[in-house]
Enzyme design. Structure first.
Site, PDB file in Angstrom:
ATOM      1  NE  ARG A   1      -1.872  -1.853   2.808  1.00  0.00           N
ATOM      2  CZ  ARG A   1      -2.009  -3.102   2.394  1.00  0.00           C
ATOM      3  NH1 ARG A   1      -2.982  -3.442   1.635  1.00  0.00           N
ATOM      4  NH2 ARG A   1      -1.145  -4.035   2.763  1.00  0.00           N
ATOM      5  CB  THR A   2       3.432   2.580   2.266  1.00  0.00           C
ATOM      6  OG1 THR A   2       2.678   2.190   3.396  1.00  0.00           O
ATOM      7  CG2 THR A   2       4.061   3.932   2.534  1.00  0.00           C
TER       8      THR A   2
ATOM      9  NE  ARG B   1       7.301   0.904   4.758  1.00  0.00           N
ATOM     10  CZ  ARG B   1       6.072   0.393   4.802  1.00  0.00           C
ATOM     11  NH1 ARG B   1       5.882  -0.876   4.524  1.00  0.00           N
ATOM     12  NH2 ARG B   1       5.046   1.135   5.118  1.00  0.00           N
TER      13      ARG B   1
ATOM     14  CG  HIS C   1       3.749   4.151   8.616  1.00  0.00           C
ATOM     15  ND1 HIS C   1       3.814   4.979   7.512  1.00  0.00           N
ATOM     16  CD2 HIS C   1       3.345   2.943   8.156  1.00  0.00           C
ATOM     17  CE1 HIS C   1       3.465   4.283   6.443  1.00  0.00           C
ATOM     18  NE2 HIS C   1       3.181   3.052   6.802  1.00  0.00           N
TER      19      HIS C   1
HETATM   20  C1  NCD Z   1       1.776  -0.769   8.143  1.00  0.00           C
HETATM   21  C2  NCD Z   1       3.273  -0.637   8.300  1.00  0.00           C
HETATM   22  O1  NCD Z   1       4.020  -0.852   7.342  1.00  0.00           O
HETATM   23  O2  NCD Z   1       3.687  -0.295   9.397  1.00  0.00           O
HETATM   24  N1  NCD Z   1       1.399  -0.993   6.821  1.00  0.00           N
HETATM   25  C3  NCD Z   1       1.130   0.078   6.039  1.00  0.00           C
HETATM   26  O3  NCD Z   1       1.990   0.862   5.726  1.00  0.00           O
HETATM   27  N2  NCD Z   1      -0.148   0.281   5.700  1.00  0.00           N
HETATM   28  C4  NCD Z   1       1.166  -1.748   9.057  1.00  0.00           C
HETATM   29  C5  NCD Z   1       1.702  -3.141   9.086  1.00  0.00           C
HETATM   30  O4  NCD Z   1       2.610  -3.499   8.335  1.00  0.00           O
HETATM   31  O5  NCD Z   1       1.181  -3.914   9.891  1.00  0.00           O
END
Ligand code: NCD
Length: 306
Positions: free
Chosen positions: A51-52, A101, A129
């Site tokens: 997603r990100t 990330r 985040h």
């Molecule tokens: C989250 C993350 O990467 O911290 N995911 C995200 O970016 N939507 C949550 C997760 O990985 O559980």
């Protein structure tokens, strides 16, 4: 030039403007379709993401810009031993803005200290985040109509869950916020969050283990996955992973207007039978992530659209 490392890098007023911009983008997407023509976003992902990374890329494409990057440390020069500081200096020659990330807490901050372009923290280890928080705030404000006077249940892995840490940091700046922290003993929020954020700011909160006890009191339930990759041993993870499973029966205990959020990916903590419940908004939340990131890119690149 600004970076985004933590949701606190924006004042409450600036956040309000950013969320207004995101709402306007949702309502008038065509107006923004060429706002970033000729600009490039680099996505430097040293840790897995769906997603990100994709929502960042979609956000830049929706603004008319282009994207480049890598999606794992193995496919970057990190595997040859290159430092984050060197990587960012070089990436700045190719792109106008970057989202990073990294499994190490603080790595995007190190990058920002050496970067001539805006750096966005897209998740650093178990720490923060902030763009998920922008997404969460936009989802809550749009669907609930407010960011104050809310009782929020945060459930699951509150120790390693960086989305929870960032969201708590952001929400304590609004009035009338009350938290119910729902987790097994071993996955409670880190003490720096309990002491330096919640107690210091006199925020009302309780820590409980049973989801059933909290559900009837909540305006929002924020479910999280047990963060497998941050556990030191597999046995502990296996013991914890199915501690909470939100199902249709438990949803009967919740108020009719309680929203269920989840940053996703989901494993077992929300049964798929809950997906059809109108209170389950986690897929809408993923859509809001694109608008939030579009608004963020415009803000950091200081692009004004009239
Ligand atoms: C989250 C993350 O990467 O911290 N995911 C995200 O970016 N939507 C949550 C997760 O990985 O559980």
């Amino acid at each position: 030039m600004r970076h985004l490392m933590s949701p606190l890098d924006f004042s409450v007023e600036e956040l309000d403007q950013l969320l207004n911009l995101a709402n306007d983008i949702e309502a008038n997407p065509k107006k923004y379709a060429h706002a970033c023509d000729g600009k490039k976003l680099a996505t430097l992902f040293y840790e897995p993401s769906t997603r990100t990374r994709l929502s960042f890329e979609a956000a830049m494409m929706n603004l008319g810009g282009n994207v480049l990057g890598f999606s794992s440390a193995d496919s970057s020069s990190a595997s040859k031993g290159e430092s984050v500081a060197d990587t960012i200096r070089m990436v700045a020659c190719y792109a106008d803005i970057c989202a990073m990330r990294h499994p190490k807490e603080g790595a995007p901050l190190v990058a920002s200290l050496h970067s001539p372009i805006p750096v966005i923290n897209a998740g650093d280890g178990g720490h923060q985040h902030p763009t998920q928080t922008l997404t969460d705030l936009l989802t809550i404000r749009t669907l609930k109509g407010r960011l104050n006077n809310l009782t929020i249940g945060l459930c699951g892995d509150l120790k390693f869950g960086r989305t929870v840490h960032s969201l708590i940091n952001a929400l304590v700046r609004y009035t009338g916020i009350r938290f119910i922290l729902i987790s097994p003993e071993e996955l409670r929020v880190p003490s720096y969050i309990r002491e330096d954020v919640l107690r210091k700011k006199n925020i009302e909160f309780e820590e409980v283990e049973r989801l059933e006890d909290a559900l009837p009191k909540l305006d929002l339930l924020y479910m999280t996955r047990v963060q497998k990759e941050r556990f030191f041993n597999e046995e502990d993870y296996v013991r914890m992973k199915d501690f909470y499973i939100l199902d249709r029966k438990k949803m009967e205990l919740a108020p009719k207007d309680m929203l269920v959020l989840h940053p996703l990916p989901r494993v077992n903590e929300i049964s798929v039978e809950v997906d059809d419940d109108p209170r389950a908004v986690y897929f809408k939340q993923a859509q809001f992530g694109v608008y939030a990131r579009m608004a963020l890119i415009l803000t950091l690149l200081e692009v004004k659209v009239c």
